[in-house]
Scaffold this motif. Sequence first.
Motif, PDB file in Angstrom:
ATOM      1  N   ASP A  19      24.840  -9.285  20.397  1.00  0.00           N
ATOM      2  CA  ASP A  19      25.088 -10.116  21.577  1.00  0.00           C
ATOM      3  C   ASP A  19      25.950  -9.409  22.629  1.00  0.00           C
ATOM      4  OD1 ASP A  19      27.387 -10.052  20.049  1.00  0.00           O
ATOM      5  OD2 ASP A  19      27.864 -12.170  20.338  1.00  0.00           O
ATOM      6  N   GLU A  20      26.042  -8.103  22.558  1.00  0.00           N
ATOM      7  CA  GLU A  20      26.927  -7.331  23.427  1.00  0.00           C
ATOM      8  C   GLU A  20      26.136  -6.714  24.575  1.00  0.00           C
ATOM      9  OE1 GLU A  20      30.659  -4.608  22.231  1.00  0.00           O
ATOM     10  OE2 GLU A  20      28.748  -3.863  21.480  1.00  0.00           O
ATOM     11  N   THR A  21      26.654  -6.856  25.798  1.00  0.00           N
ATOM     12  CA  THR A  21      26.005  -6.222  26.939  1.00  0.00           C
ATOM     13  C   THR A  21      26.299  -4.722  26.930  1.00  0.00           C
ATOM     14  OG1 THR A  21      27.905  -6.433  28.431  1.00  0.00           O
ATOM     15  CG2 THR A  21      26.367  -8.322  28.320  1.00  0.00           C
ATOM     16  N   PHE A  22      25.568  -4.006  27.754  1.00  0.00           N
ATOM     17  CA  PHE A  22      25.795  -2.572  27.892  1.00  0.00           C
ATOM     18  C   PHE A  22      27.249  -2.297  28.281  1.00  0.00           C
ATOM     19  CE2 PHE A  22      26.249   1.051  30.722  1.00  0.00           C
ATOM     20  CZ  PHE A  22      25.727   2.079  29.959  1.00  0.00           C
ATOM     21  N   TYR A  23      27.758  -3.037  29.258  1.00  0.00           N
ATOM     22  CA  TYR A  23      29.113  -2.801  29.766  1.00  0.00           C
ATOM     23  C   TYR A  23      30.171  -3.121  28.709  1.00  0.00           C
ATOM     24  CZ  TYR A  23      26.558  -2.446  34.095  1.00  0.00           C
ATOM     25  OH  TYR A  23      25.660  -2.067  35.054  1.00  0.00           O
ATOM     26  N   GLU A  24      29.941  -4.161  27.927  1.00  0.00           N
ATOM     27  CA  GLU A  24      30.873  -4.500  26.854  1.00  0.00           C
ATOM     28  C   GLU A  24      30.875  -3.403  25.792  1.00  0.00           C
ATOM     29  OE1 GLU A  24      30.589  -9.387  27.078  1.00  0.00           O
ATOM     30  OE2 GLU A  24      29.171  -8.282  25.828  1.00  0.00           O
ATOM     31  N   ALA A  25      29.686  -2.895  25.464  1.00  0.00           N
ATOM     32  CA  ALA A  25      29.580  -1.812  24.477  1.00  0.00           C
ATOM     33  C   ALA A  25      30.281  -0.559  25.002  1.00  0.00           C
ATOM     34  CB  ALA A  25      28.111  -1.518  24.168  1.00  0.00           C
ATOM     35  N   TRP A  26      30.071  -0.243  26.287  1.00  0.00           N
ATOM     36  CA  TRP A  26      30.701   0.929  26.899  1.00  0.00           C
ATOM     37  C   TRP A  26      32.225   0.817  26.847  1.00  0.00           C
ATOM     38  CZ3 TRP A  26      29.965   5.727  27.903  1.00  0.00           C
ATOM     39  CH2 TRP A  26      30.720   6.403  28.869  1.00  0.00           C
ATOM     40  N   ASP A  27      32.739  -0.373  27.178  1.00  0.00           N
ATOM     41  CA  ASP A  27      34.187  -0.593  27.134  1.00  0.00           C
ATOM     42  C   ASP A  27      34.723  -0.448  25.721  1.00  0.00           C
ATOM     43  OD1 ASP A  27      34.493  -1.012  29.851  1.00  0.00           O
ATOM     44  OD2 ASP A  27      34.440  -3.201  29.695  1.00  0.00           O
ATOM     45  N   ARG A  28      34.026  -1.017  24.750  1.00  0.00           N
ATOM     46  CA  ARG A  28      34.482  -0.944  23.360  1.00  0.00           C
ATOM     47  C   ARG A  28      34.439   0.494  22.853  1.00  0.00           C
ATOM     48  NH1 ARG A  28      32.008  -1.835  18.414  1.00  0.00           N
ATOM     49  NH2 ARG A  28      30.036  -2.400  19.403  1.00  0.00           N
ATOM     50  N   PHE A  29      33.395   1.234  23.219  1.00  0.00           N
ATOM     51  CA  PHE A  29      33.284   2.632  22.810  1.00  0.00           C
ATOM     52  C   PHE A  29      34.433   3.449  23.403  1.00  0.00           C
ATOM     53  CE2 PHE A  29      31.433   6.965  23.205  1.00  0.00           C
ATOM     54  CZ  PHE A  29      31.221   7.208  21.858  1.00  0.00           C
ATOM     55  N   ASN A  30      34.725   3.227  24.673  1.00  0.00           N
ATOM     56  CA  ASN A  30      35.837   3.948  25.312  1.00  0.00           C
ATOM     57  C   ASN A  30      37.180   3.562  24.711  1.00  0.00           C
ATOM     58  OD1 ASN A  30      35.017   5.873  27.474  1.00  0.00           O
ATOM     59  ND2 ASN A  30      33.760   4.100  28.010  1.00  0.00           N
ATOM     60  N   ASP A  31      37.332   2.322  24.286  1.00  0.00           N
ATOM     61  CA  ASP A  31      38.558   1.906  23.593  1.00  0.00           C
ATOM     62  C   ASP A  31      38.739   2.705  22.305  1.00  0.00           C
ATOM     63  OD1 ASP A  31      39.184   0.066  25.557  1.00  0.00           O
ATOM     64  OD2 ASP A  31      38.436  -1.674  24.420  1.00  0.00           O
ATOM     65  N   LEU A  32      37.641   2.926  21.580  1.00  0.00           N
ATOM     66  CA  LEU A  32      37.718   3.733  20.348  1.00  0.00           C
ATOM     67  C   LEU A  32      38.133   5.170  20.663  1.00  0.00           C
ATOM     68  CD1 LEU A  32      34.531   2.568  18.390  1.00  0.00           C
ATOM     69  CD2 LEU A  32      36.917   2.118  17.790  1.00  0.00           C
ATOM     70  N   LEU A  33      37.573   5.733  21.715  1.00  0.00           N
ATOM     71  CA  LEU A  33      37.926   7.105  22.100  1.00  0.00           C
ATOM     72  C   LEU A  33      39.394   7.205  22.495  1.00  0.00           C
ATOM     73  CD1 LEU A  33      34.776   8.083  24.214  1.00  0.00           C
ATOM     74  CD2 LEU A  33      35.307   8.775  21.862  1.00  0.00           C
ATOM     75  N   ARG A  34      39.896   6.204  23.222  1.00  0.00           N
ATOM     76  CA  ARG A  34      41.301   6.205  23.627  1.00  0.00           C
ATOM     77  C   ARG A  34      42.237   6.002  22.435  1.00  0.00           C
ATOM     78  NH1 ARG A  34      39.135   3.867  28.224  1.00  0.00           N
ATOM     79  NH2 ARG A  34      39.276   1.758  27.411  1.00  0.00           N
ATOM     80  N   ALA A  35      41.768   5.297  21.420  1.00  0.00           N
ATOM     81  CA  ALA A  35      42.604   5.057  20.237  1.00  0.00           C
ATOM     82  C   ALA A  35      42.828   6.336  19.445  1.00  0.00           C
ATOM     83  CB  ALA A  35      41.964   3.996  19.339  1.00  0.00           C
ATOM     84  N   CYS A  36      41.981   7.328  19.684  1.00  0.00           N
ATOM     85  CA  CYS A  36      42.093   8.605  18.969  1.00  0.00           C
ATOM     86  C   CYS A  36      41.904   9.744  19.981  1.00  0.00           C
ATOM     87  CB  CYS A  36      41.030   8.668  17.868  1.00  0.00           C
ATOM     88  SG  CYS A  36      41.188  10.063  16.760  1.00  0.00           S
TER      89      CYS A  36
END
Length: 131
Positions: A72-89
């Motif tokens: 149920d995730e939009t492209f933009y939501e997925a992009w934001d979540r992916f970038n959050d993972l990258l920033r976490a590490c």
Amino acid sequence: MKFPNVPSTSVKLMLFPFSLEGAARIWLEKEPPRSILTWECIFVSKFINKFFPPSKTTNLQNEITRFQQRFDETFYEAWDRFNDLLRACPHHGFSELHQLDTFYNALNSNDQDSLNSAAGGNFLDKMPRDI
């Protein structure tokens, strides 16, 4: 911020203490005076080892590698979540190309098609700077 004849790593080293708060600030204040003389020393051998032990780093790298767009995730939501993972590490070690490949392959087929269309061909055939 640039200063004539001053390496950017020296500026980073000078400003680094102002970027910390909480446990990270306490950690830095406990370091012996003049024990941190280079950016590599502070960031790699001290800060990363203190706040990102190998087990945490491996766990975060695995989360990035196993990333999948939710149903149920939009492209933009997925992009934001992916970038959050990258920033976490921040020291994940994945090249820009690897990051784009991981994200693209985690998307649903409709979003992959949209990216291919926007890229004017197969998204993964493009260079990161062109994307």
